[in-house]
Design a protein around this motif. Structure first.
Motif, mmCIF file in Angstrom:
data_model
loop_
_atom_site.group_PDB
_atom_site.id
_atom_site.type_symbol
_atom_site.label_atom_id
_atom_site.label_comp_id
_atom_site.label_asym_id
_atom_site.label_seq_id
_atom_site.Cartn_x
_atom_site.Cartn_y
_atom_site.Cartn_z
ATOM 1 N N MET A 319 0.680 -1.117 0.140
ATOM 2 C CA MET A 319 0.115 0.524 -0.292
ATOM 3 C C MET A 319 0.791 1.104 0.167
ATOM 4 S SD MET A 319 -2.736 -1.441 2.799
ATOM 5 C CE MET A 319 -4.261 -0.019 2.589
ATOM 6 N N LEU A 320 0.507 2.369 -1.391
ATOM 7 C CA LEU A 320 1.209 2.874 -1.265
ATOM 8 C C LEU A 320 0.900 4.346 -0.322
ATOM 9 C CD1 LEU A 320 2.658 3.061 -4.775
ATOM 10 C CD2 LEU A 320 3.563 2.323 -2.880
ATOM 11 N N ASN A 321 -0.114 4.632 0.013
ATOM 12 C CA ASN A 321 -0.868 5.671 0.709
ATOM 13 C C ASN A 321 -1.465 5.106 1.729
ATOM 14 O OD1 ASN A 321 -2.781 5.241 -1.387
ATOM 15 N ND2 ASN A 321 -2.320 6.929 -2.268
ATOM 16 N N ASP A 322 -2.019 5.934 2.730
ATOM 17 C CA ASP A 322 -2.988 5.505 4.056
ATOM 18 C C ASP A 322 -4.554 5.796 3.212
ATOM 19 O OD1 ASP A 322 -4.033 5.182 6.203
ATOM 20 O OD2 ASP A 322 -2.814 6.960 7.507
ATOM 21 N N VAL A 329 -10.682 7.566 -4.303
ATOM 22 C CA VAL A 329 -10.164 7.940 -6.399
ATOM 23 C C VAL A 329 -8.464 7.518 -5.740
ATOM 24 C CG1 VAL A 329 -10.575 9.099 -7.869
ATOM 25 C CG2 VAL A 329 -12.361 8.938 -5.726
ATOM 26 N N LYS A 330 -7.876 8.674 -5.056
ATOM 27 C CA LYS A 330 -6.337 8.156 -5.160
ATOM 28 C C LYS A 330 -5.427 7.023 -4.050
ATOM 29 C CE LYS A 330 -6.751 13.446 -5.340
ATOM 30 N NZ LYS A 330 -6.729 14.569 -5.221
ATOM 31 N N LEU A 331 -6.172 6.037 -3.838
ATOM 32 C CA LEU A 331 -5.434 5.144 -3.188
ATOM 33 C C LEU A 331 -4.641 4.118 -3.756
ATOM 34 C CD1 LEU A 331 -8.147 3.648 -0.804
ATOM 35 C CD2 LEU A 331 -6.071 5.046 -0.190
ATOM 36 N N LYS A 332 -3.431 4.180 -3.706
ATOM 37 C CA LYS A 332 -2.487 3.042 -4.538
ATOM 38 C C LYS A 332 -1.969 2.212 -3.935
ATOM 39 C CE LYS A 332 -1.005 7.510 -7.411
ATOM 40 N NZ LYS A 332 0.601 8.171 -8.571
ATOM 41 N N SER A 333 -1.368 1.049 -4.765
ATOM 42 C CA SER A 333 -0.580 0.101 -4.386
ATOM 43 C C SER A 333 -0.513 -0.627 -5.096
ATOM 44 C CB SER A 333 -1.948 -1.184 -2.754
ATOM 45 O OG SER A 333 -2.691 -1.502 -4.599
ATOM 46 N N ARG A 334 0.230 -1.393 -5.075
ATOM 47 C CA ARG A 334 1.490 -2.222 -6.123
ATOM 48 C C ARG A 334 1.688 -3.631 -5.652
ATOM 49 N NH1 ARG A 334 7.407 -0.322 -8.413
ATOM 50 N NH2 ARG A 334 7.034 1.695 -8.625
ATOM 51 N N ILE A 335 0.717 -4.218 -6.872
ATOM 52 C CA ILE A 335 0.129 -5.716 -6.589
ATOM 53 C C ILE A 335 1.627 -6.795 -6.840
ATOM 54 C CG2 ILE A 335 -1.751 -7.510 -6.728
ATOM 55 C CD1 ILE A 335 -3.913 -5.226 -6.218
#
Length: 341
Positions: A319-322, A329-335
């Protein structure tokens, strides 16, 4: 003399009547395929500073002056151009509506013309990772005698030239992003993943993002409390949260939520040392609400199928942000999904 006058009358009549048979507007539909992720292609259209670099409508006049909206001061997202070249003219293009990575709608106002042209661009990502941009240009009704000029300045040819320039630009930008380690939405990469040791708590949840996130929050809350100092803070950087999904069945998922293990860090309460093995993984970026995470995973599986890759059932998410402090809409994660050897 009478013959000359008669000839002039005929010429004038033809000039006056020919626009009747010329198009009164230019409505064009066409599409272009880009060998690039949808997030990068979308940004090239939505970001008008990027847009201005490859569009060919003002390219014939190198002295064209361009002005862009200020994100901090202007509510609109626009570009104004000013040229003394009649074929370029002057005007304003505005992003009238948009949906991130789905579509961009523009209005185009030419100086001296009362009505607006419009352009709609829709983006579709194919299973193989390529992106199709579908453009629909709707012109205003062209004033009668302007039809001569417009007939020879059909916007379709300019759009086709623009797409060729954009195609080259996205290749350069994609190569640059890869060298810098930046991942675009809709991009798929096969990466060599190094082994990671996690300090994590095991959880089992129903296959519901809401239940999963509640258990993830509880796990990280436990880890944070166990590592907190007397003042309630933490003496070191915890880094990005990791979620390692190890087992999926019909109605439940088993996962470990934690952080990268730091040397000499004591295991407390429910904590365990978990090893995420090294190997080849398929990597992609999830952008948006947690409720749509599975859509990203499904697209990764479709991509793998198109490339004849076999994926294992496990997944690693970074997870790149909380989620608690970031707009969904701005949540980011690397899968990461491991590839079967």
């Amino acid at each position: 003399m009478k013959q000359i006058n008669f000839f002039l009358v005929i010429v004038i009549a033809l000039i006056a009547l020919v626009p009747i048979v010329l198009p009164s507007r230019f409505d064009e539909k066409f599409e272009h395929e880009f060998d690039a992720p949808i997030g990068l292609v979308y940004d090239e259209f939505y970001n008008l500073r990027q847009f201005s670099k490859w569009q060919q409508f003002t390219a014939s006049d190198s002295l064209t002056v361009k002005k862009f909206s200020n994100k901090n001061e202007d509510e609109e997202n626009y570009m104004i151009w000013d040229s003394e070249n009649a074929s370029v003219a002057s005007g304003k293009i505005t992003v009238d509506n948009f949906s991130i990575n789905n579509f961009v709608n523009y209005t185009i106002k030419y100086d001296g013309w009362e009505k607006l042209d419009s352009l709609n661009v829709q983006f579709v990502q194919e299973e193989n990772g390529k992106t199709i941009a579908r453009l629909n240009y709707l012109s205003q009704d062209i004033p009668y005698f302007y039809r001569y000029f417009s007939f020879f300045k059909n916007p379709k040819s300019k759009f086709e030239e623009s797409m060729d320039h954009l195609n080259n630009q996205v290749k350069v930008r994609l190569d640059k992003d890869k060298k810098e380690g930046k991942l675009n939405y809709g991009e798929y990469r096969i990466v060599e993943f190094s082994k990671v040791n996690l300090l994590a708590i095991k959880k089992q949840s129903k296959l519901s993002e809401k239940d999963i996130m509640n258990d993830i929050d509880n796990a990280f809350g436990t880890i944070y409390k166990s590592l907190a100092n007397k003042e309630g803070g933490v003496d070191f950087d915890l880094g990005f949260p990791y979620i390692y999904y190890t087992d999926f069945n019909k109605d439940k998922v088993t996962f470990f939520a934690g952080i990268q293990l730091i040397e000499d860090l004591p295991l407390q309460r429910e904590m365990k040392k978990v090893v995420v093995p090294k190997g080849q993984y398929l990597l992609s970026l999830h952008l948006g609400p947690r409720s749509k995470r599975q859509q990203t995973v499904d697209k990764m599986k479709n991509y793998a199928k198109s490339k004849k890759l076999q994926l294992l059932d496990k997944q690693l998410e970074v997870m790149l942000n909380d989620p608690k402090e970031t707009d969904s809409v701005k949540l980011k994660s690397r899968i990461y999904i491991p590839i079967k050897k």
